[in-house]
Design an enzyme around this catalytic site. Structure first.
Site, PDB file in Angstrom:
ATOM      1  N   HIS A 128      48.023 -21.576   9.737  1.00 42.88           N
ATOM      2  CA  HIS A 128      49.473 -21.779   9.623  1.00 42.88           C
ATOM      3  C   HIS A 128      50.278 -20.611  10.176  1.00 42.88           C
ATOM      4  O   HIS A 128      51.464 -20.480   9.867  1.00 42.88           O
ATOM      5  CB  HIS A 128      49.843 -22.044   8.158  1.00 42.88           C
ATOM      6  CG  HIS A 128      49.248 -23.311   7.636  1.00 42.88           C
ATOM      7  ND1 HIS A 128      49.034 -23.526   6.275  1.00 42.88           N
ATOM      8  CD2 HIS A 128      48.834 -24.439   8.275  1.00 42.88           C
ATOM      9  CE1 HIS A 128      48.497 -24.729   6.122  1.00 42.88           C
ATOM     10  NE2 HIS A 128      48.373 -25.298   7.309  1.00 42.88           N
ATOM     11  N   VAL A 180      49.560 -16.748   5.251  1.00 47.78           N
ATOM     12  CA  VAL A 180      50.322 -16.113   6.337  1.00 47.78           C
ATOM     13  C   VAL A 180      50.545 -14.626   6.077  1.00 47.78           C
ATOM     14  O   VAL A 180      51.291 -13.969   6.797  1.00 47.78           O
ATOM     15  CB  VAL A 180      51.681 -16.829   6.527  1.00 47.78           C
ATOM     16  CG1 VAL A 180      51.476 -18.283   6.910  1.00 47.78           C
ATOM     17  CG2 VAL A 180      52.560 -16.729   5.278  1.00 47.78           C
ATOM     18  N   ASP A 181      49.892 -14.074   5.042  1.00 47.91           N
ATOM     19  CA  ASP A 181      50.200 -12.722   4.562  1.00 47.91           C
ATOM     20  C   ASP A 181      49.332 -11.621   5.166  1.00 47.91           C
ATOM     21  O   ASP A 181      49.551 -10.441   4.911  1.00 47.91           O
ATOM     22  CB  ASP A 181      50.086 -12.671   3.036  1.00 47.91           C
ATOM     23  CG  ASP A 181      48.757 -13.211   2.515  1.00 47.91           C
ATOM     24  OD1 ASP A 181      47.712 -12.954   3.153  1.00 47.91           O
ATOM     25  OD2 ASP A 181      48.763 -13.907   1.483  1.00 47.91           O
ATOM     26  N   CYS A 233      60.570 -16.753  19.537  1.00 49.25           N
ATOM     27  CA  CYS A 233      61.781 -17.434  20.002  1.00 49.25           C
ATOM     28  C   CYS A 233      61.451 -18.894  20.288  1.00 49.25           C
ATOM     29  O   CYS A 233      60.503 -19.193  21.020  1.00 49.25           O
ATOM     30  CB  CYS A 233      62.320 -16.763  21.270  1.00 49.25           C
ATOM     31  SG  CYS A 233      63.748 -17.627  21.986  1.00 49.25           S
ATOM     32  N   CYS A 249      66.632 -14.174  25.725  1.00 53.67           N
ATOM     33  CA  CYS A 249      67.444 -15.330  26.122  1.00 53.67           C
ATOM     34  C   CYS A 249      68.536 -15.674  25.128  1.00 53.67           C
ATOM     35  O   CYS A 249      69.218 -16.686  25.289  1.00 53.67           O
ATOM     36  CB  CYS A 249      66.546 -16.549  26.334  1.00 53.67           C
ATOM     37  SG  CYS A 249      65.839 -17.205  24.803  1.00 53.67           S
TER      38      CYS A 249
END
Length: 384
Positions: free
Chosen positions: A207, A192-193, A215, A285
């Site tokens: 991933h 994820v880097d 959100c 929101c």
């Protein structure tokens, strides 16, 4: 097409060494082919020139054949981030060389072992986070516990600058070079880097990535740097304290006992975040914000999972780099490629979930073996 560079005495220490290496590649070829076909469907690779020794090689920008790469690796070994492994042998290099050279539709799957050489810890290696009893947050825990979310975001905020300061390793750069040379059809990463992106690749992020925040209520997504700014605005004193730790060793008393963990996480004592840390909410929101990653206990989005599975089933070679493929989302890809008749190989330090059926397994640091493979000789370029 990546430019080719003539082999000179400056790029190879000795012509005799190169000749020996290329000779060994030919000698090992029959043994390698036998190992690939034993007990499984034999792959016939089409559309290639015959392998010939030439006077050119794929060069990896910024990565010498030997020498300079040892300094950062030695530093990281001292930090016990990179798992111990013997240097790759000539046989290791030649087998991986042949695997790459005979592929016309190569798919690569990368895992945390790609990033340990950049100073980012993994989970499952002998020195990984699990070895010290660390347990990553789960999707369910993040959703149900406000304290868990505070802990996650406080630690992730503290580790963000260190994560973004990490640089691509020689392995990342080697893979990007293969891609530019047309040697790789598709890449999937569990990481994820975004270090692959910084090296010049564009993988499918199985991933997700910590570089985006989403959100959970309305689906609005935005850049992580903006989220960092919002955290700082809501927690100015706490953020200032974290930023003053730049010149303090992690794990010391002055650093609040912080320890670096995988995926940009930093362990930090509870008293520093439990009461006074405030989490931003969605600007659209007022909903709950989460990094755009697949936490443990969550599922990979179906469209993304289907795209990865399709690539695995349609390739003729599937190469796993730096992953134990313990998660089902990764294991199913290796299994699908194997069952579809693709040649499969793994380069990883330590056991993997696929060791019982993948015929070629090499234990080596990726930053040491991949540049050597690219400098071993001329990789055949698939015909168009």
């Amino acid at each position: 097409m990546l430019p080719f560079t003539p082999i000179t005495s400056a790029s190879i220490s000795s012509g005799k060494v190169l000749g020996s290496l290329l000779s060994d590649i030919f000698l090992q070829s029959a043994k390698y082919q036998q190992s690939l076909s034993r007990g499984r469907k034999r792959i016939s690779f089409q559309g290639f020139m015959k392998f010939v020794q030439t006077s050119c090689q794929i060069s990896v920008p910024g990565v010498p054949v030997s020498g300079q790469a040892e300094k950062p690796l030695k530093f990281l070994r001292d930090k016990k981030v990179v798992p111990e492994a013997d240097p790759p042998s000539i046989e290791d290099v030649s087998c991986l060389y042949q695997f790459l050279c005979q592929s016309s539709k190569l798919v690569v799957l990368t895992g945390a072992g790609m990033s340990t050489e950049c100073g980012i810890p993994d989970y499952r290696s002998p020195n990984g986070a699990y070895s010290s009893g660390f347990k990553p947050i789960t999707h369910q825990e993040f959703l149900r516990s406000s304290q868990a979310r505070k802990r996650y975001w406080a630690r992730s905020y503290a580790g963000w600058r260190q994560l973004t300061a990490s640089q691509p390793s020689p392995a990342h750069i080697a893979l990007a070079s293969l891609e530019k040379a047309g040697r790789k059809r598709f890449m999937i990463t569990q990481n994820v880097d975004r270090l692959h992106h910084r090296a010049g690749s564009n993988p499918l992020e199985l991933h997700g990535t910590v570089y985006s925040v989403i959100c959970l209520d309305c689906g609005f997504s935005f850049c992580r740097n903006l989220f960092q700014d919002e955290v700082k605005a809501l927690n100015p004193k706490w953020a200032a304290a974290i930023e003053n730790l730049d010149h303090v060793n992690l794990g010391s008393d002055k650093s609040f006992g912080m320890k670096q963990r995988p995926d940009g996480d930093i362990e930090i004592e509870e008293k520093f975040w439990k009461e006074d840390f405030h989490i931003p909410t969605c600007q659209n929101c007022n909903g709950m914000l989460k990094p755009d990653v697949v936490f443990f206990g969550d599922n990979v989005p179906k469209e993304r999972a289907d795209k990865a599975l399709e690539a695995a089933k349609e390739c003729d070679s599937f190469l796993v780099l730096g992953s134990s493929v313990m998660t089902m989302s990764a294991y199913r890809l290796v299994r699908a490629a194997y069952e579809s008749g693709a040649a499969t190989a793994i380069v990883n330090i330590g056991p993997t979930r696929a060791d019982d059926f993948v015929p070629l397994k090499i234990s080596a640091r990726l930053g040491e073996i991949l540049p050597r493979v690219l400098n071993a000789g001329s990789l055949c370029i698939p015909s168009l």
